[in-house]
Design an enzyme around this catalytic site. Structure first.
Site, mmCIF file in Angstrom:
data_model
loop_
_atom_site.group_PDB
_atom_site.id
_atom_site.type_symbol
_atom_site.label_atom_id
_atom_site.label_comp_id
_atom_site.label_asym_id
_atom_site.label_seq_id
_atom_site.Cartn_x
_atom_site.Cartn_y
_atom_site.Cartn_z
ATOM 1 N N HIS A 122 0.866 -1.188 0.000
ATOM 2 C CA HIS A 122 0.000 0.000 0.000
ATOM 3 C C HIS A 122 0.902 1.238 0.000
ATOM 4 O O HIS A 122 2.025 1.201 0.516
ATOM 5 C CB HIS A 122 -0.838 -0.046 1.282
ATOM 6 C CG HIS A 122 -1.885 1.009 1.410
ATOM 7 N ND1 HIS A 122 -1.603 2.297 1.803
ATOM 8 C CD2 HIS A 122 -3.226 0.963 1.217
ATOM 9 C CE1 HIS A 122 -2.736 2.985 1.865
ATOM 10 N NE2 HIS A 122 -3.731 2.212 1.507
ATOM 11 N N LYS A 225 -10.093 -0.049 10.501
ATOM 12 C CA LYS A 225 -10.407 -1.300 9.783
ATOM 13 C C LYS A 225 -10.771 -2.413 10.765
ATOM 14 O O LYS A 225 -11.314 -3.431 10.383
ATOM 15 C CB LYS A 225 -9.216 -1.736 8.931
ATOM 16 C CG LYS A 225 -8.871 -0.733 7.822
ATOM 17 C CD LYS A 225 -7.785 -1.267 6.937
ATOM 18 C CE LYS A 225 -7.008 -0.191 6.218
ATOM 19 N NZ LYS A 225 -7.710 0.465 5.135
#
Ligand code: PLP
Length: 406
Positions: A122, A225
């Site tokens: 990422h 998350k």
């Protein structure tokens, strides 16, 4: 017994409609929804128990400090850390990785030293290393994934030279769902004196994580998350690394004494936590990880594996869908394109009309997109509250998109 309907009832947002249809929330890879216990904890913290932490001698400050500091032990338990003193709080993985870049890598690396990255990282685990490349002349070395999206741990270890100081690698790809054998990477790296940072942003949501077993020097997680508030997060740091780190944000709380001619820092972990923190966010995160542990990480993982297997079996029958990432034990994350050259944004708009929330775009993974030769994908990412019925709704809506674009 894993009761997904009872779990769904804990998340108020899941009973709302979107575009006149029941919400099917499949954008958990971007951010997860929050259970009522987390929402209640936030409300209670602000309405009954709020003050600044670590500094007051009054009742509310002591209460807020206890509530906030109590989260360290919860996160240590969640990650199976040896001690809560190994947990540094932060606002999320992005801050955690930047901290490692500035606090550990900068003082311990020089021009020409190497950092090994996988191609599926990422941007949060790429851009801080580019900063060091630009500012210090460190060298970034990339390891590819194979056609299934697997990362061979040996290929990562083979990339080590005598200039390598750090491997920065994800534990689970946010695009492909690939799980990475980070334990083998850490074991091999340790033998060669190379530090390892593991980006656990996705893995910690879907798998039991044991930082003692994995053996990473740095293991980063992000609260939003994990069914917790945005702006919360933590990084587990091996105690021996603390001695090699210098703080990169200075201010209150991270110091013991400040004089005109110098500073005495607090001990770790507080040495790395400057300023007023995300007090209520962290309290919410503590409740969120308790909620997950209450259901059991093994049970959550097993539930999501069954969703993955159900979706894979159905997707295998749809020859007009191309799924990126086909390792059999992957997480329940599906990045896909469909025949007809429809742009991912158009597909996601059609799904949205059916109440199905997916993400479309590059998913903050420019190098992976380049590696796959794609501009964008749609991504359906599942969480602890999703059901096989929702897989069906998603794929029915996809069928509609395919008909429209065929
Ligand atoms: N790493 C991975 C694998 C991610 O999926 C994300 C978020 O999408 C991040 C890092 C960045 O996390 P945050 O934006 O919460 O700091």
């Amino acid at each position: 017994m894993y009761d997904v309907n009872a779990i769904r009832a804990d998340f108020p947002i899941l009973s709302r409609e979107v575009n006149g249809k029941p919400l099917v929330y499949l954008d958990n890879g971007a951010s997860a929804q929050k259970p009522q216990v987390v929402i209640d904890a936030i409300t209670r913290a602000y309405s009954q128990e709020y003050a600044n932490v670590h500094r007051g001698l009054h009742f509310l400050s002591n209460l807020a400090t206890d509530n906030y500091e109590g989260v360290r032990a919860k996160i240590a338990r969640f990650l199976n850390a040896k001690s809560e003193d190994e947990i540094v709080f932060n606002s999320g993985t992005t801050e955690g990785i930047n901290m490692v870049a500035y606090s550990w890598a900068m003082p311990n690396m020089k021009a020409g030293d190497e950092i090994i990255l996988s191609v599926m990282e990422h941007h949060a685990n790429i851009v801080p290393w580019h900063f060091l490349r630009e500012r210090m002349g460190v060298v970034l070395k990339w390891v590819d994934v194979d056609s299934t999206g697997a990362l061979d741990p040996q290929a990562v270890l083979d990339a080590i030279t005598d200039k390598t100081k750090l491997i920065a690698v994800t534990h689970m790809s946010n695009v492909l769902g690939t799980k990475v054998d980070v334990k083998s990477i850490c074991t091999g790296a340790r033998e060669k004196g190379v530090a390892v940072l593991v980006d656990g942003s996705q893995a910690a949501v879907h798998l039991p994580v044991d930082v003692q077993d994995i053996g990473a020097d740095f293991y980063a997680i992000t609260g939003h998350k994990l069914y917790g508030p945005s702006g919360s997060g933590a990084i587990h740091i091996k105690p021996e690394r603390f001695a090699e780190m210098r703080p990169f944000i200075g201010g209150g709380d991270m110091i013991r004494e400040v004089a005109k001619d110098g500073v005495i820092y607090n001990d770790a972990p507080m040495k790395f936590e400057a300023g007023t923190p995300g007090i209520v966010q962290m309290i919410g995160l503590g409740v969120a990880v308790d909620y997950m542990m209450g259901h059991g990480m093994d049970a959550i993982a097993a539930h999501e594996d069954s969703l993955r297997d159900y979706a894979v079996a159905k997707l295998n029958g749809l020859n007009w869908v191309q799924v990126q990432g086909t390792t059999p034990d992957k997480g329940a994350i599906f990045s896909f394109t469909i025949d007809g050259a429809a742009h991912a944004h158009d597909i996601s708009t059609i799904l949205d009309k059916r109440g199905v929330a997916v993400r479309a775009g590059q998913h903050c993974t420019g190098p992976l997109m380049e590696h796959m030769g794609l501009n964008a994908t749609c991504r359906a990412s599942f969480g602890m509250y999703n059901t096989t019925d929702e897989v069906d709704v998603w794929l029915d809506a996809l069928e509609l998109a395919h008909e429209l674009f065929a």
